[in-house]
Design a protein around this motif. Structure first.
Motif, PDB file in Angstrom:
ATOM      1  N   THR A   1       0.832  -1.209   0.000  1.00 53.79           N
ATOM      2  CA  THR A   1       0.000   0.000   0.000  1.00 53.79           C
ATOM      3  C   THR A   1       0.860   1.250   0.000  1.00 53.79           C
ATOM      4  O   THR A   1       0.569   2.217  -0.721  1.00 53.79           O
ATOM      5  CB  THR A   1      -0.953  -0.003   1.214  1.00 53.79           C
ATOM      6  N   THR A   2       1.935   1.242   0.780  1.00 52.66           N
ATOM      7  CA  THR A   2       2.838   2.403   0.810  1.00 52.66           C
ATOM      8  C   THR A   2       3.444   2.635  -0.566  1.00 52.66           C
ATOM      9  O   THR A   2       3.503   3.772  -1.046  1.00 52.66           O
ATOM     10  CB  THR A   2       3.947   2.199   1.858  1.00 52.66           C
ATOM     11  N   LEU A   3       3.849   1.561  -1.206  1.00 46.95           N
ATOM     12  CA  LEU A   3       4.438   1.676  -2.540  1.00 46.95           C
ATOM     13  C   LEU A   3       3.431   2.258  -3.522  1.00 46.95           C
ATOM     14  O   LEU A   3       3.740   3.155  -4.310  1.00 46.95           O
ATOM     15  CB  LEU A   3       4.912   0.306  -3.035  1.00 46.95           C
ATOM     16  N   MET A   4       2.199   1.766  -3.425  1.00 42.59           N
ATOM     17  CA  MET A   4       1.155   2.253  -4.345  1.00 42.59           C
ATOM     18  C   MET A   4       0.816   3.710  -4.085  1.00 42.59           C
ATOM     19  O   MET A   4       0.564   4.479  -5.011  1.00 42.59           O
ATOM     20  CB  MET A   4      -0.096   1.398  -4.207  1.00 42.59           C
ATOM     21  N   ARG A   5       0.829   4.108  -2.830  1.00 46.30           N
ATOM     22  CA  ARG A   5       0.539   5.504  -2.511  1.00 46.30           C
ATOM     23  C   ARG A   5       1.629   6.413  -3.077  1.00 46.30           C
ATOM     24  O   ARG A   5       1.356   7.504  -3.569  1.00 46.30           O
ATOM     25  CB  ARG A   5       0.425   5.698  -1.005  1.00 46.30           C
ATOM     26  N   MET A   6       2.861   5.966  -2.995  1.00 46.59           N
ATOM     27  CA  MET A   6       3.953   6.767  -3.577  1.00 46.59           C
ATOM     28  C   MET A   6       3.839   6.778  -5.093  1.00 46.59           C
ATOM     29  O   MET A   6       4.033   7.801  -5.739  1.00 46.59           O
ATOM     30  CB  MET A   6       5.316   6.190  -3.165  1.00 46.59           C
ATOM     31  N   PHE A   7       3.468   5.664  -5.658  1.00 39.86           N
ATOM     32  CA  PHE A   7       3.289   5.542  -7.105  1.00 39.86           C
ATOM     33  C   PHE A   7       2.246   6.536  -7.607  1.00 39.86           C
ATOM     34  O   PHE A   7       2.377   7.109  -8.686  1.00 39.86           O
ATOM     35  CB  PHE A   7       2.839   4.106  -7.422  1.00 39.86           C
ATOM     36  N   CYS A   8       1.202   6.740  -6.788  1.00 39.33           N
ATOM     37  CA  CYS A   8       0.112   7.649  -7.180  1.00 39.33           C
ATOM     38  C   CYS A   8       0.390   9.093  -6.785  1.00 39.33           C
ATOM     39  O   CYS A   8      -0.446   9.960  -7.035  1.00 39.33           O
ATOM     40  CB  CYS A   8      -1.205   7.211  -6.519  1.00 39.33           C
ATOM     41  N   GLY A   9       1.511   9.344  -6.136  1.00 38.23           N
ATOM     42  CA  GLY A   9       1.837  10.718  -5.757  1.00 38.23           C
ATOM     43  C   GLY A   9       1.125  11.188  -4.496  1.00 38.23           C
ATOM     44  O   GLY A   9       1.107  12.378  -4.209  1.00 38.23           O
ATOM     45  N   ILE A  10       0.546  10.239  -3.726  1.00 36.40           N
ATOM     46  CA  ILE A  10      -0.158  10.632  -2.504  1.00 36.40           C
ATOM     47  C   ILE A  10       0.843  10.844  -1.375  1.00 36.40           C
ATOM     48  O   ILE A  10       0.753  11.778  -0.591  1.00 36.40           O
ATOM     49  CB  ILE A  10      -1.164   9.537  -2.086  1.00 36.40           C
ATOM     50  N   LEU A  11       1.822   9.938  -1.316  1.00 32.27           N
ATOM     51  CA  LEU A  11       2.859  10.012  -0.280  1.00 32.27           C
ATOM     52  C   LEU A  11       4.176  10.409  -0.919  1.00 32.27           C
ATOM     53  O   LEU A  11       4.519   9.899  -1.990  1.00 32.27           O
ATOM     54  CB  LEU A  11       3.080   8.622   0.325  1.00 32.27           C
ATOM     55  N   GLU A  12       4.900  11.298  -0.230  1.00 29.11           N
ATOM     56  CA  GLU A  12       6.210  11.679  -0.766  1.00 29.11           C
ATOM     57  C   GLU A  12       7.239  10.656  -0.306  1.00 29.11           C
ATOM     58  O   GLU A  12       7.304  10.355   0.882  1.00 29.11           O
ATOM     59  CB  GLU A  12       6.569  13.056  -0.232  1.00 29.11           C
ATOM     60  N   PRO A  13       8.053  10.130  -1.215  1.00 28.81           N
ATOM     61  CA  PRO A  13       9.075   9.174  -0.764  1.00 28.81           C
ATOM     62  C   PRO A  13      10.110   9.857   0.123  1.00 28.81           C
ATOM     63  O   PRO A  13      10.361  11.053  -0.025  1.00 28.81           O
ATOM     64  CB  PRO A  13       9.732   8.710  -2.064  1.00 28.81           C
TER      65      PRO A  13
END
Lengths: 176, 291, 284
Positions: free
Chosen positions: B42-54
């Motif tokens: 889920t964390t990876l997908m959120r970063m993929f979608c630009g929701i979470l900043e890596p």
């Protein structure tokens, strides 16, 4: 005309503005790609891609400096290019300059520089090109590469020293 | 068609590293992102979608950082989160219209698209019902409909089949399968059978790291020769469970039929069995645990 | 001896840095001239440049042909379909406050001698209105829909800004109307009443937004409500004090307002930074 005005005109479909952007930045972007990759034909392709990406995503352009923005795209596409080449061939591919119908005599200086540049690690090479050729300030280079200022300065110092040393070698960096 | 590259991606929350050094390149096709709960999917997908900043690393779409692309990247994207939020008092139609407005879709286009999608997910008859009256499966279907509103070229689905019954699962798989042809579909699940039939490529995560990235046939080849079938008396089962990884256990009269994942033959009467994707999944997870 | 060596070392370091910088400057010039020479030997192919320009023109043309929705219409659609229940109640309460004051004044409920009571109520009501702003923001940012919203064209930051602007303007209008009416009815100086009302109002905003910035505050909305109730309690104890409402104390009120505004501005900035990073939308 400022970059901001140019972008606004491009938004409105002004073809003259596109002409001005190409006239202002094409050469610099092409040469950046050429010095980084050492491949003439591929550099033309990458440069074309840079400007196409810029137009495609022009709605989200928010930078103050258009050249810096184009260099970011160019740098990323060059890295893409290196990744693709890694899969198909050795990254130390021979520098490919001069089109088929051009004489190779008179290209010694450029060949020397290109070959020597290719001996530097990519991270140093791109900073050398941006600092010496594009004459960008260090903070701008830091922004484009996403590194901090001290890293950029350190890589420049190492790269410039290394490049100078290679160019001064007896065979001048040529592969003999 | 687009190309999304994740390079040296890391995400740390306080002291916990949720995603560690993930590097992968996605082009068109269906990518099944497999992993246990808490693997970092889920964390990876959120970063993929630009929701979470890596925390570090970069995500490039066609060579451009997605954070710089902003709205242009979001126009390409369709996302269905694991915990899908919605306004309970909204009708299905109003909710889809709201999402279309958020995605800045022209009114005429949105109206036609909503009709098409309600038909696709089989909710035409329930369009004027409030979402609070919908079952879990129906909510998931509305979720997939909203993800497809802008006809995205990059579709990200986080555990889309969780809570669905087998019939709805199959329906979902068929919808997704048809979508993968000219777009990137990244679909995460911890149920291997969800991706077995539709994913061209498998990404396997464990403890935040990507331990496998490649096509399903290559993943199966990894477990070749390591899957065994044997029939053992019931009292021997606990000892075998201690020693080996058992992927399936079935009572058979007074004995138990075991499906064992192991490099060595687990029992004298064990016979080699053809590896299934689930076996390969368990084999790779276990292999990483040993390392 | 040690001090002398350290100074000696510092001087040597400075000299070598200057030497390196000098060296770098000359190395740069020399390298620059090599680049210039290389440029002369490899002119740009004008045909390729023209091809790129032609391609850009075609791309620009195709973009112009795409159907584009007017931004005003997009915003109208957004407002049309968004959830209006909470904002509706908010508008009602904001309208009720000045009307209540008007009614109370006309009916002479409190009388001219109960200005202190009126001041207290004028301070408490805006704090109560702040809860609406807080819940509207919570609904936007902390429901699952916010995570989804962040992947849309109108992203969470823009929606949060719109929500805050809307509720902020509503609250300020209600507060201003309340101050004006209360000041007129009970013959209290407007500037003075402004300070008495705005200070707790701003601090209540700071408290609510501060709670949104912490994970504990986001997980436990009741904590915010409990903290919020302490403010009116402090106000009621303040209203017992004679010195708090004298002219001499006005400077303290003004300083408190200024500090409150600074804190609120800092919190808003941190809020948007956290929203952009995804820290608020994705509470683990």
């Amino acid at each position: 005309m400022t970059d901001k005005e140019l972008i606004r005109k491009v938004h409105n479909g002004d073809k003259e503005a596109l002409n001005l952007i190409i006239a202002a930045y094409y050469d610099d972007i092409y040469r950046f790609c050429l010095y980084l990759t050492g491949q003439e034909t591929d550099s033309y392709d990458i440069t074309q891609d840079v400007f196409l990406r810029f137009i495609k995503y022009i709605d989200s352009y928010q930078h103050r400096n258009l050249k810096g923005y184009l260099l970011i795209i160019a740098r990323n596409l060059c890295r893409d290019y290196f990744h693709r080449k890694r899969d198909t061939a050795c990254i130390e591919d021979a520098v490919c300059l001069g089109q088929e119908d051009k004489q190779l005599t008179g290209l010694e200086d450029s060949l020397l520089l290109f070959q020597t540049l290719q001996k530097l690690p990519v991270k140093q090479r791109e900073i050398i090109i941006m600092r010496i050729y594009e004459e960008l300030p260090f903070h701008e280079i830091a922004r484009i590469t996403g590194c901090n200022l001290s890293t950029v300065k350190s890589r420049f110092r190492l790269g410039a020293g290394h490049l100078r040393k290679l160019l001064e070698e007896p065979f001048g960096g040529y592969d003999v | 068609m687009h190309r999304v590259e994740l390079a040296d991606l890391n995400k740390t929350f306080k002291n916990k590293a949720a995603v560690k050094d993930v590097t992968v390149c996605l082009e068109h096709g269906v990518y099944g992102l497999l992993g246990e709960n808490g693997a970092g999917k889920t964390t990876l997908m959120r970063m993929f979608c630009g929701i979470l900043e890596p925390t570090s690393g970069s995500i490039l779409c066609d060579g451009m950082p997605i954070r710089q692309m902003g709205g242009d990247y979001h126009m390409l994207l369709g996302y269905l989160p694991q915990e899908f939020g919605y306004y309970k008092d909204f009708t299905a139609l109003r909710f889809l219209n709201y999402m279309a407005a958020l995605k800045a879709l022209p009114e005429e286009y949105a109206r036609n698209r909503i009709e098409e999608l309600l038909e696709l997910v089989g909710l035409q008859a329930d369009r004027k019902n409030k979402l609070k009256t919908f079952s879990g499966g129906m909510i998931r279907r509305i979720g997939i409909a909203q993800a497809l509103l802008n006809d995205p070229e990059i579709l990200v689905l986080d555990e889309p089949t969780s809570g669905l019954d087998p019939g709805e699962r199959v329906r979902f798989r068929n919808i997704i399968s048809s979508l993968g042809k000219n777009r990137i579909v990244l679909l995460s699940t911890h149920i291997v059978s969800d991706v077995e039939y539709i994913a061209d490529n498998i990404l396997l995560m464990k403890d935040g790291r990507l331990i496998y990235a490649g096509d399903a046939s290559r993943m199966l080849a990894e477990a070749e020769g390591c899957v065994w079938k044997c029939l053992v008396p019931e009292p021997e089962v606990p000892a075998l469970e201690q020693q080996y990884m058992i992927s399936n256990l079935r009572p058979h009269a007074s004995q138990v039929e075991l499906r064992v994942i192991s490099r060595i033959k687990p029992a004298p009467n064990a016979e080699p069995a053809e590896a299934a994707l689930e076996d390969a999944y368990l084999y790779l997870l276990n292999k990483m645990a040993e390392v | 001896m040690y001090k002398k060596n350290r100074t000696h070392l510092k001087i040597n370091t400075a000299i070598s840095v200057l030497h390196m910088q000098g060296e770098s400057a000359s190395a740069t010039d020399d390298l620059k001239s090599r680049f210039t020479a290389a440029d002369r030997q490899l002119p740009i192919d004008e045909r390729r440049k023209s091809e790129t320009l032609a391609l850009l023109c075609r791309e620009t043309q195709s973009r112009a042909n795409r159907p584009v929705q007017n931004k005003r219409l997009l915003l109208r659609n957004l407002l049309r379909y968004t959830d209006r229940s909470l904002p509706g109640i908010h508008i009602l309460c904001c309208t009720a406050l000045p009307l209540l004051l008007l009614y109370a004044g006309n009916r002479d409920f409190f009388g001219e001698n109960d200005a202190a009571v009126m001041v207290f109520l004028s301070m408490v009501f805006p704090c109560f209105l702040t809860f609406f702003s807080y819940f509207e923001l919570r609904q936007l940012c902390l429901t699952g829909i916010a995570e989804l919203g962040k992947t849309c064209f109108f992203h969470a930051g823009q929606l949060a800004a719109l929500t805050m602007a809307f509720s902020g303007i509503l609250n300020l209008m209600a507060v201003s109307a309340g101050i004006f009416l209360a000041g007129l009815q009970w013959k209290i100086r407007l500037l003075q009443l402004c300070l008495y009302v705005l200070v707790p109002f701003i601090f209540m905003q700071c408290l609510c937004l501060g709670c949104m910035l912490t994970e504990t505050g986001r997980r436990h909305p009741w904590l915010n409500a409990a903290l919020g109730l302490t403010l009116p309690l402090c106000l009621s104890s303040l209203s017992q004090s004679q010195t708090a409402y004298t002219e001499a104390a006005l400077l303290v009120w003004a300083a408190a307002l200024f500090t409150g505004i600074l804190i609120l501005a800092a919190e808003i900035r941190i809020f948007f930074i956290k929203l952009e990073k995804g820290d608020i939308l994705c509470t683990e």
